[in-house]
Scaffold this motif. Structure first.
Motif, PDB file in Angstrom:
ATOM      1  N   TYR A  60      -0.426  -6.153  -8.923  1.00  0.00           N
ATOM      2  CA  TYR A  60      -1.768  -5.805  -9.381  1.00  0.00           C
ATOM      3  C   TYR A  60      -2.460  -4.818  -8.438  1.00  0.00           C
ATOM      4  N   LYS A  61      -2.908  -3.717  -9.010  1.00  0.00           N
ATOM      5  CA  LYS A  61      -3.532  -2.650  -8.228  1.00  0.00           C
ATOM      6  C   LYS A  61      -5.029  -2.883  -8.085  1.00  0.00           C
ATOM      7  N   SER A  79       1.029   4.289  -5.353  1.00  0.00           N
ATOM      8  CA  SER A  79       0.753   2.964  -5.926  1.00  0.00           C
ATOM      9  C   SER A  79      -0.622   2.438  -5.564  1.00  0.00           C
ATOM     10  N   GLY A  80      -1.236   2.969  -4.512  1.00  0.00           N
ATOM     11  CA  GLY A  80      -2.539   2.488  -4.079  1.00  0.00           C
ATOM     12  C   GLY A  80      -2.439   1.171  -3.336  1.00  0.00           C
ATOM     13  N   CYS A  91      -7.059  -0.635  -6.144  1.00  0.00           N
ATOM     14  CA  CYS A  91      -7.704   0.674  -6.162  1.00  0.00           C
ATOM     15  C   CYS A  91      -6.721   1.753  -5.726  1.00  0.00           C
ATOM     16  N   ASN A  92      -7.099   3.001  -5.959  1.00  0.00           N
ATOM     17  CA  ASN A  92      -6.351   4.122  -5.408  1.00  0.00           C
ATOM     18  C   ASN A  92      -6.515   4.133  -3.894  1.00  0.00           C
ATOM     19  N   ARG A 106      -7.400  -9.581  -7.265  1.00  0.00           N
ATOM     20  CA  ARG A 106      -7.514  -8.133  -7.443  1.00  0.00           C
ATOM     21  C   ARG A 106      -8.876  -7.761  -8.021  1.00  0.00           C
ATOM     22  N   THR A 137      -2.266  -2.815  -3.497  1.00  0.00           N
ATOM     23  CA  THR A 137      -1.829  -3.798  -4.490  1.00  0.00           C
ATOM     24  C   THR A 137      -1.749  -5.200  -3.900  1.00  0.00           C
ATOM     25  N   VAL A 183       5.024  -2.522  -3.130  1.00  0.00           N
ATOM     26  CA  VAL A 183       4.189  -2.541  -4.333  1.00  0.00           C
ATOM     27  C   VAL A 183       4.168  -3.958  -4.897  1.00  0.00           C
ATOM     28  N   VAL A 223       0.851  -1.188   0.000  1.00  0.00           N
ATOM     29  CA  VAL A 223       0.000   0.000   0.000  1.00  0.00           C
ATOM     30  C   VAL A 223       0.890   1.242   0.000  1.00  0.00           C
ATOM     31  N   GLU A 239     -11.806  -5.491  -6.116  1.00  0.00           N
ATOM     32  CA  GLU A 239     -12.320  -4.256  -6.716  1.00  0.00           C
ATOM     33  C   GLU A 239     -13.847  -4.264  -6.740  1.00  0.00           C
TER      34      GLU A 239
END
Length: 255
Positions: A220-221, A182-183, A223-224, A192, A185, A217, A178, A196
């Motif tokens: 795979y993200k 990078s949000g 979210c923000n 992921r 991850t 990091v 986090v 979401e």
């Protein structure tokens, strides 16, 4: 400075620069080479660093680590985080809960809490098992789906179908990393996608991570960081980092 404070300071340096040398540790903390090596041995045993010739680097995230291997790593910190998370629950709520070891301890913390009535939806086999093994009886809803080995989380169409048809008072999830830029991850693409979706169906998003995940990091993200309402972590978090999270409206709880 005691050992625990020194270990936190070493981790802070590693997060900032990515690596640290034995000689740097000796000079910064006025300790012997033997003591510096012992400090790095402790951090390595906790899965936080990788030893190199003459020092260490911050351990990188390349994929899921086996759940049971991680269960006892930073156990005290995770249990403290879990107790703080449970304080956000209210009887009668419907909550979504992800997988991972910190979330597992959140479920375990329900045992000694005043909470006795919850609808708990999860895609995690280990989280579901923790709910089943409580002496209290909660309404457990499990998604089913394709099981991810290592994390024991279920993904795919069956899992998504359940969460598409439910709404949640709060969603408790863990993450591999986090950061402000990078949000949130994680290491698995399908996990992921499911996370979401659940965020979109939840009034409150509670992120539970120990401080070693801050500024990490993963591939795979989800979210923000602004999508997170509450961040619960341990006292290893850098205070300036906590201030930055709070400045964008996140309720940072330090266990």
């Amino acid at each position: 400075m005691g050992r625990q404070e020194r270990l936190k300071a070493i981790l802070t340096t590693l997060r900032q620069y990515g690596q640290i040398g034995i000689n740097d540790i000796c000079k910064s903390f006025d300790i012997s080479v033997i003591t510096a090596r012992r400090d790095l041995d402790i951090l390595e045993s906790q899965g936080l660093v990788e030893r190199t010739r003459g020092g260490a680097v911050l351990k990188t995230i390349t994929g899921d680590s086996p759940f049971f291997k991680n269960l006892d790593i930073r156990k005290d910190e995770k249990q403290c985080i879990a107790k703080k998370v449970v304080e956000f629950f209210k009887n009668g709520q419907t909550i979504a809960v992800g997988g991972g070891t910190t979330v597992y301890y959140v479920i375990k913390a329900l045992e000694s809490s005043s909470i006795h009535s919850l609808n708990i939806a999860t895609n995690s086999i280990t989280t579901a098992w923790a709910v089943i093994n409580l002496s209290k009886t909660f309404n457990l809803i499990h998604s089913g789906g394709v099981v991810r080995h290592g994390s024991f989380e279920c993904v795919g169409g069956y899992a998504s179908k359940l969460f598409e048809n439910l709404y949640f008072d709060c969603y408790v999830l863990g993450a591999s990393g986090v950061g402000l830029g990078s949000g949130v991850t994680v290491a698995d693409f399908e996990e992921r996608n499911l996370a979401e979706l659940i965020i979109q169906k939840s009034k409150t998003v509670i992120l539970t991570v120990d401080s070693t995940k801050i500024n990490q990091v993963a591939p795979y993200k989800i979210c923000n960081i602004e999508k997170v309402n509450v961040l619960v972590t341990d006292n290893g978090i850098d205070q300036e980092q906590a201030r930055k999270f709070r400045s964008i409206g996140i309720n940072v709880i330090i266990a």
